[in-house]
Design an enzyme around this catalytic site. Structure first.
Site, PDB file in Angstrom:
ATOM      1  N   GLN A 187       0.852  -1.207   0.000  1.00 36.80           N
ATOM      2  CA  GLN A 187       0.000   0.000   0.000  1.00 36.80           C
ATOM      3  C   GLN A 187       0.875   1.241   0.000  1.00 36.80           C
ATOM      4  O   GLN A 187       0.385   2.357  -0.072  1.00 36.80           O
ATOM      5  CB  GLN A 187      -0.860   0.018   1.269  1.00 36.80           C
ATOM      6  CG  GLN A 187      -1.796  -1.162   1.371  1.00 36.80           C
ATOM      7  CD  GLN A 187      -2.228  -1.385   2.819  1.00 36.80           C
ATOM      8  OE1 GLN A 187      -3.241  -0.845   3.255  1.00 36.80           O
ATOM      9  NE2 GLN A 187      -1.472  -2.158   3.566  1.00 36.80           N
ATOM     10  N   ASN A 188       2.196   1.050   0.112  1.00 38.88           N
ATOM     11  CA  ASN A 188       3.095   2.196   0.241  1.00 38.88           C
ATOM     12  C   ASN A 188       3.298   2.905  -1.092  1.00 38.88           C
ATOM     13  O   ASN A 188       3.407   2.260  -2.132  1.00 38.88           O
ATOM     14  CB  ASN A 188       4.431   1.744   0.825  1.00 38.88           C
ATOM     15  CG  ASN A 188       4.266   1.165   2.223  1.00 38.88           C
ATOM     16  OD1 ASN A 188       3.211   1.326   2.831  1.00 38.88           O
ATOM     17  ND2 ASN A 188       5.278   0.497   2.723  1.00 38.88           N
ATOM     18  N   ASP A 216       5.871   5.126  -1.370  1.00 37.11           N
ATOM     19  CA  ASP A 216       7.200   5.742  -1.223  1.00 37.11           C
ATOM     20  C   ASP A 216       8.270   5.190  -2.153  1.00 37.11           C
ATOM     21  O   ASP A 216       9.381   5.731  -2.217  1.00 37.11           O
ATOM     22  CB  ASP A 216       7.665   5.628   0.241  1.00 37.11           C
ATOM     23  CG  ASP A 216       7.678   4.180   0.756  1.00 37.11           C
ATOM     24  OD1 ASP A 216       7.947   3.256  -0.031  1.00 37.11           O
ATOM     25  OD2 ASP A 216       7.428   3.985   1.964  1.00 37.11           O
ATOM     26  N   HIS A 267      -1.758   1.250  -4.211  1.00 36.43           N
ATOM     27  CA  HIS A 267      -2.113   2.664  -4.020  1.00 36.43           C
ATOM     28  C   HIS A 267      -1.259   3.614  -4.867  1.00 36.43           C
ATOM     29  O   HIS A 267      -1.278   4.822  -4.648  1.00 36.43           O
ATOM     30  CB  HIS A 267      -2.016   3.049  -2.531  1.00 36.43           C
ATOM     31  CG  HIS A 267      -3.082   2.395  -1.697  1.00 36.43           C
ATOM     32  ND1 HIS A 267      -3.017   2.277  -0.327  1.00 36.43           N
ATOM     33  CD2 HIS A 267      -4.250   1.797  -2.059  1.00 36.43           C
ATOM     34  CE1 HIS A 267      -4.100   1.653   0.113  1.00 36.43           C
ATOM     35  NE2 HIS A 267      -4.862   1.344  -0.912  1.00 36.43           N
ATOM     36  N   GLY A 321       3.602  -4.531   8.920  1.00 37.43           N
ATOM     37  CA  GLY A 321       3.542  -3.079   9.028  1.00 37.43           C
ATOM     38  C   GLY A 321       2.287  -2.444   8.481  1.00 37.43           C
ATOM     39  O   GLY A 321       2.333  -1.340   7.955  1.00 37.43           O
ATOM     40  N   ALA A 330       9.607  -4.677  11.598  1.00 36.97           N
ATOM     41  CA  ALA A 330       9.875  -5.312  10.299  1.00 36.97           C
ATOM     42  C   ALA A 330      11.372  -5.490  10.059  1.00 36.97           C
ATOM     43  O   ALA A 330      11.820  -6.542   9.603  1.00 36.97           O
ATOM     44  CB  ALA A 330       9.258  -4.467   9.188  1.00 36.97           C
TER      45      ALA A 330
HETATM   46  P1  OAD Z   1      -1.181   2.573   9.185  1.00 37.34           P
HETATM   47  O1  OAD Z   1      -0.596   3.863   9.655  1.00 37.34           O
HETATM   48  O2  OAD Z   1      -2.668   2.419   9.257  1.00 37.34           O
HETATM   49  O3  OAD Z   1      -0.561   1.364  10.016  1.00 37.34           O
HETATM   50  C1  OAD Z   1       0.819   1.204  10.191  1.00 37.34           C
HETATM   51  C2  OAD Z   1       1.053  -0.103  10.943  1.00 37.34           C
HETATM   52  O4  OAD Z   1       2.456  -0.329  11.042  1.00 37.34           O
HETATM   53  C3  OAD Z   1       0.507  -0.129  12.372  1.00 37.34           C
HETATM   54  O5  OAD Z   1      -0.202  -1.341  12.572  1.00 37.34           O
HETATM   55  C4  OAD Z   1       1.762  -0.078  13.239  1.00 37.34           C
HETATM   56  O6  OAD Z   1       1.608  -0.780  14.466  1.00 37.34           O
HETATM   57  C5  OAD Z   1       2.764  -0.776  12.347  1.00 37.34           C
HETATM   58  N1  OAD Z   1       4.190  -0.460  12.567  1.00 37.34           N
HETATM   59  C6  OAD Z   1       4.735   0.692  13.019  1.00 37.34           C
HETATM   60  N2  OAD Z   1       6.081   0.604  13.030  1.00 37.34           N
HETATM   61  C7  OAD Z   1       6.397  -0.627  12.565  1.00 37.34           C
HETATM   62  C8  OAD Z   1       7.632  -1.323  12.320  1.00 37.34           C
HETATM   63  N3  OAD Z   1       8.819  -0.767  12.549  1.00 37.34           N
HETATM   64  N4  OAD Z   1       7.569  -2.589  11.818  1.00 37.34           N
HETATM   65  C9  OAD Z   1       6.374  -3.184  11.576  1.00 37.34           C
HETATM   66  N5  OAD Z   1       5.184  -2.575  11.782  1.00 37.34           N
HETATM   67  C10 OAD Z   1       5.193  -1.321  12.264  1.00 37.34           C
HETATM   68  O7  OAD Z   1      -0.613   2.339   7.695  1.00 37.34           O
HETATM   69  P2  OAD Z   1      -1.189   1.388   6.556  1.00 37.34           P
HETATM   70  O8  OAD Z   1      -1.700   0.126   7.106  1.00 37.34           O
HETATM   71  O9  OAD Z   1      -0.144   1.330   5.504  1.00 37.34           O
HETATM   72  O10 OAD Z   1      -4.060   4.735   1.946  1.00 37.34           O
HETATM   73  O11 OAD Z   1      -2.389   2.247   6.009  1.00 37.34           O
HETATM   74  C11 OAD Z   1      -3.110   1.768   4.930  1.00 37.34           C
HETATM   75  C12 OAD Z   1      -3.569   2.856   4.042  1.00 37.34           C
HETATM   76  O12 OAD Z   1      -4.304   3.798   4.798  1.00 37.34           O
HETATM   77  C13 OAD Z   1      -2.481   3.687   3.379  1.00 37.34           C
HETATM   78  O13 OAD Z   1      -1.975   3.099   2.180  1.00 37.34           O
HETATM   79  C14 OAD Z   1      -3.191   4.959   3.070  1.00 37.34           C
HETATM   80  C15 OAD Z   1      -3.990   5.129   4.346  1.00 37.34           C
HETATM   81  O14 OAD Z   1      -5.205   5.809   4.214  1.00 37.34           O
HETATM   82  C16 OAD Z   1      -4.268   5.720   1.034  1.00 37.34           C
HETATM   83  O15 OAD Z   1      -3.713   6.788   1.119  1.00 37.34           O
HETATM   84  C17 OAD Z   1      -5.207   5.375  -0.071  1.00 37.34           C
END
Ligand code: OAD
Length: 253
Positions: A105-106, A108, A123, A196, A240
């Site tokens: 979903q990243n 970057d 995305h 993540g 991660a």
């Molecule tokens: P989130 O910000 O919702 O979730 C990030 C997750 O990463 C959380 O569950 C954290 O606990 C976890 N996390 C943090 N640091 C970490 C690490 N070092 N190693 C492993 N996990 C870690 O981000 P996404 O799930 O990517 O969409 O969000 C999904 C989508 O929501 C994005 O693509 C974006 C957003 O709205 C759009 O913009 C369309």
């Protein structure tokens, strides 16, 4: 000596095909903010909880400068970031197994830089733009362009450029959805690794359920629990960058 549970190390030795699903947490150790939680993209002091509204298709149309200000944070961090041990381990898994797919979903671009090949960037990306007037595609270097960005960037034709990233209210690419279905849902790989991501979108959670139903191995890497932590075979509590290299080391033996 692996930090992974011995039963998981055993199970990983039989894995020949892998699907990895990632979210912003995988890039956290590269210095990129996640979306949710403290300091996240949706925790913007100026926009507050209106950041999601700024990142919608309708705001892009009515007030593109506002949408670009919200995108700026992600794009600026991404432009200066390097892949971390988690991205590199995911790329190495692809080289170790017979079949591999990465659903991210990243936006970057760090998986691409790390060397992953079969990527479904569901995305899109913030490193490319399309002109909303003439349709011209152009690379977007946030280090150069965002430093002076207080308004939406313009095309040479004068039109407003949009990021090639999916905004709220927009449909996903049909081609990418089909690929996601074919490679992760219809024929789930031996291992589905979720890392993540809060996995809030149904199309992100679906491959985990499909793998479970097909009796495949499911693993989650996250320092926090999510709604899928009770669903997967193994929830590995941690980062991660520390845990994915451990998983990679057990594969392709
Ligand atoms: P989130 O910000 O919702 O979730 C990030 C997750 O990463 C959380 O569950 C954290 O606990 C976890 N996390 C943090 N640091 C970490 C690490 N070092 N190693 C492993 N996990 C870690 O981000 P996404 O799930 O990517 O969409 O969000 C999904 C989508 O929501 C994005 O693509 C974006 C957003 O709205 C759009 O913009 C369309």
């Amino acid at each position: 000596m692996s930090v992974l549970p011995p039963t998981l190390v055993d199970a990983l030795s039989n894995v020949r095909s892998v699907g990895v699903i990632t979210g912003a947490g995988v890039s956290a150790e590269s210095g990129i903010a996640t979306y949710r939680g403290k300091g996240g993209v949706y925790d913007d002091p100026e926009e507050g909880d209106r950041t999601i509204e700024a990142l919608t298709a309708s705001t892009l149309k009515s007030d593109p400068d506002r949408t670009w200000r919200a995108i700026a944070k992600v794009a600026r961090e991404s432009a200066g970031a390097e892949p971390n041990a988690g991205h590199l381990a995911i790329a190495s898994i692809e080289r170790r197994v017979e079949r591999f797919v990465l659903l991210t979903q990243n936006v970057d671009g760090l998986h691409q830089t790390a060397g992953s090949r079969n990527i479904i960037d569901i995305h899109g990306t913030v490193a490319e733009t399309t002109c909303m007037t003439c349709g011209r595609e152009a690379a977007f270097d946030a280090r150069e362009e965002l430093a002076k960005l207080d308004a939406a960037p313009r095309c040479t034709c004068g039109g407003i450029r949009r990021p090639n990233a999916v905004l709220f209210g927009e449909v996903l690419s049909e081609k990418k959805v089909r690929q996601m279905h074919d490679e992760l849902v219809a024929d789930p790989p031996d291992l589905v690794l979720l890392a993540g991501t809060s996995a809030l979108f149904p199309y992100i959670a679906q491959p985990v359920f499909s793998a479970k139903t097909a009796g495949k191995l499911t693993v989650e890497v996250n320092p926090e629990t999510t709604h899928l932590s009770d669903v997967v075979d193994y929830w590995l509590e941690g980062k991660a960058g520390a845990l994915i290299p451990e998983i990679a080391a057990c594969l392709g033996g």
